[in-house]
Design a protein around this motif. Structure first.
Motif, PDB file in Angstrom:
ATOM      1  N   ASP A  56       0.965  -1.090   0.287  1.00 52.48           N
ATOM      2  CA  ASP A  56      -0.135  -0.141  -0.287  1.00 52.48           C
ATOM      3  C   ASP A  56       0.867   1.562  -0.140  1.00 52.48           C
ATOM      4  O   ASP A  56       0.197   2.087   0.532  1.00 52.48           O
ATOM      5  N   GLY A  57       2.580   0.537  -0.561  1.00 50.90           N
ATOM      6  CA  GLY A  57       2.947   2.308  -0.621  1.00 50.90           C
ATOM      7  C   GLY A  57       3.207   2.608  -1.530  1.00 50.90           C
ATOM      8  O   GLY A  57       2.289   2.826  -2.390  1.00 50.90           O
ATOM      9  N   ASP A  58       3.590   4.242  -1.248  1.00 48.89           N
ATOM     10  CA  ASP A  58       3.958   5.339  -2.509  1.00 48.89           C
ATOM     11  C   ASP A  58       5.159   5.185  -3.441  1.00 48.89           C
ATOM     12  O   ASP A  58       5.526   5.597  -3.790  1.00 48.89           O
ATOM     13  N   ASP A  59       5.873   3.948  -3.172  1.00 49.34           N
ATOM     14  CA  ASP A  59       6.744   3.663  -3.946  1.00 49.34           C
ATOM     15  C   ASP A  59       6.933   1.944  -4.431  1.00 49.34           C
ATOM     16  O   ASP A  59       7.613   1.022  -4.136  1.00 49.34           O
ATOM     17  N   PRO A  60       5.902   2.155  -5.640  1.00 45.62           N
ATOM     18  CA  PRO A  60       5.633   0.642  -5.991  1.00 45.62           C
ATOM     19  C   PRO A  60       6.614   0.683  -7.295  1.00 45.62           C
ATOM     20  O   PRO A  60       7.422  -0.686  -6.949  1.00 45.62           O
ATOM     21  N   ALA A  61       7.747   1.229  -7.308  1.00 48.35           N
ATOM     22  CA  ALA A  61       8.976   0.782  -7.880  1.00 48.35           C
ATOM     23  C   ALA A  61       9.824  -0.144  -6.958  1.00 48.35           C
ATOM     24  O   ALA A  61      10.688  -1.038  -7.295  1.00 48.35           O
ATOM     25  N   GLY A  62      10.165  -0.003  -5.900  1.00 45.10           N
ATOM     26  CA  GLY A  62      10.574   0.112  -4.535  1.00 45.10           C
ATOM     27  C   GLY A  62      10.780  -1.329  -3.662  1.00 45.10           C
ATOM     28  O   GLY A  62      10.781  -2.771  -3.945  1.00 45.10           O
ATOM     29  N   LEU A  84       4.998  -8.381   5.652  1.00 48.45           N
ATOM     30  CA  LEU A  84       4.477  -7.617   4.108  1.00 48.45           C
ATOM     31  C   LEU A  84       3.532  -7.700   4.366  1.00 48.45           C
ATOM     32  O   LEU A  84       2.683  -6.798   6.286  1.00 48.45           O
ATOM     33  N   VAL A  85       3.331  -5.976   4.208  1.00 50.79           N
ATOM     34  CA  VAL A  85       2.114  -4.950   4.664  1.00 50.79           C
ATOM     35  C   VAL A  85       0.698  -4.627   4.032  1.00 50.79           C
ATOM     36  O   VAL A  85       1.442  -4.556   3.086  1.00 50.79           O
ATOM     37  N   HIS A  86      -0.677  -4.886   3.885  1.00 47.33           N
ATOM     38  CA  HIS A  86      -1.393  -4.840   3.088  1.00 47.33           C
ATOM     39  C   HIS A  86      -2.752  -4.399   3.790  1.00 47.33           C
ATOM     40  O   HIS A  86      -2.558  -5.465   4.452  1.00 47.33           O
ATOM     41  N   SER A  87      -3.687  -3.619   3.057  1.00 50.14           N
ATOM     42  CA  SER A  87      -4.443  -3.430   3.526  1.00 50.14           C
ATOM     43  C   SER A  87      -5.839  -4.655   4.071  1.00 50.14           C
ATOM     44  O   SER A  87      -6.334  -4.917   4.767  1.00 50.14           O
ATOM     45  N   ASP A  88      -5.473  -5.886   3.018  1.00 48.54           N
ATOM     46  CA  ASP A  88      -6.456  -6.918   2.215  1.00 48.54           C
ATOM     47  C   ASP A  88      -5.729  -8.382   2.243  1.00 48.54           C
ATOM     48  O   ASP A  88      -5.223  -8.703   1.766  1.00 48.54           O
ATOM     49  N   ALA A  89      -5.491  -8.650   3.595  1.00 49.56           N
ATOM     50  CA  ALA A  89      -4.870 -10.270   4.123  1.00 49.56           C
ATOM     51  C   ALA A  89      -4.871 -11.731   3.177  1.00 49.56           C
ATOM     52  O   ALA A  89      -4.597 -11.833   3.084  1.00 49.56           O
ATOM     53  N   THR A  90      -6.534 -11.172   2.886  1.00 48.49           N
ATOM     54  CA  THR A  90      -6.759 -11.918   1.729  1.00 48.49           C
ATOM     55  C   THR A  90      -6.860 -12.772   0.560  1.00 48.49           C
ATOM     56  O   THR A  90      -5.945 -13.201   0.239  1.00 48.49           O
ATOM     57  N   ALA A  91      -6.431 -11.419   0.097  1.00 42.97           N
ATOM     58  CA  ALA A  91      -6.550 -10.740  -1.320  1.00 42.97           C
ATOM     59  C   ALA A  91      -4.823 -10.709  -1.415  1.00 42.97           C
ATOM     60  O   ALA A  91      -4.169 -11.704  -2.523  1.00 42.97           O
ATOM     61  N   ALA A  92      -4.101 -10.373  -0.150  1.00 44.30           N
ATOM     62  CA  ALA A  92      -2.268 -10.814  -0.850  1.00 44.30           C
ATOM     63  C   ALA A  92      -2.116 -12.263  -0.697  1.00 44.30           C
ATOM     64  O   ALA A  92      -1.213 -11.967  -1.807  1.00 44.30           O
TER      65      ALA A  92
END
Length: 209
Positions: A56-62, A84-92
């Motif tokens: 969910d960060g603002d550095d997609p390339a990184g 791993l950080v993400h707002s939707d654990a199931t999707a991840a």
């Protein structure tokens, strides 16, 4: 920039033993695939990513550089210790279940999702191989085998572009849409990356595949 601490042994509790450490690997926005190969060939069998991977960060390339590193280390059988950080654990976990499971999934419901990820993960969950004039993907992430053969020239040409991530605007838009719909390419902001890893050796006898 991705920083990764390399060790010779799979088990983390051997880290303090003499000769186990192989130093720190630093990868910028490109070069993750080559770095993973070099790490494996140097004898690394355990890799610790120092920074969390934030979908969910603002550095997609990184973020993609980190995911490509995890993807290719997984393909070599290296144990990857990452968060791993993400707002939707199931999707991840459902789309990344072919990657070595992270130590932590920092999201609402992350512990349950991570348990399912660990229970579902196996070598060869989603990989591609290159043949003469085609690329073939075998994808078990849904629990059923999908075998996808890519032989159309435009689609084949896009795979090397996407392997280490690319700006979506630089990829043939029809091809990108097809790959995204098929679940082979993941979009992070304005960037896209190829999710299946390259098979290094068959996980079972060649007569079974």
């Amino acid at each position: 920039m991705v920083q990764c601490v390399l060790r010779r042994h799979y088990a983390a509790d051997t880290a303090e033993l003499p000769g186990m450490g192989l130093g720190t690997l630093t990868v910028n926005a490109t070069g993750s695939a080559e770095a993973a190969r070099g790490a494996y060939e140097s004898g690394a069998r355990h890799a610790l990513l120092r920074q969390p991977v934030d979908l969910d960060g603002d550095d997609p390339a990184g973020t993609i550089a980190a995911l490509v590193l995890v993807r290719d280390l997984t393909s070599y059988g290296v144990v990857v210790d990452w968060r791993l950080v993400h707002s939707d654990a199931t999707a991840a976990w459902r789309r990344l279940v072919h990657l070595h499971p992270p130590r932590e999934l920092l999201a609402p419901g992350g512990e349950d999702a991570l348990s399912q990820w660990r229970a579902s993960h196996c070598i060869g969950k989603c990989f591609h191989r290159n043949g003469p004039g085609f690329v073939q993907v075998r994808d078990w992430r849904t629990g059923q085998l999908r075998k996808i053969t890519i032989d159309e020239p435009r689609h084949r040409a896009a795979v090397p572009q996407l392997l280490e991530g690319a700006r979506a605007q630089d990829i043939d838009q029809e091809v990108l849409a097809n790959y995204t719909a098929a679940g082979l390419v993941d979009m992070l902001g304005t960037h896209a990356w190829w999710m299946p890893y390259q098979v290094r050796r068959w996980p079972q006898s060649h007569t079974a595949v």
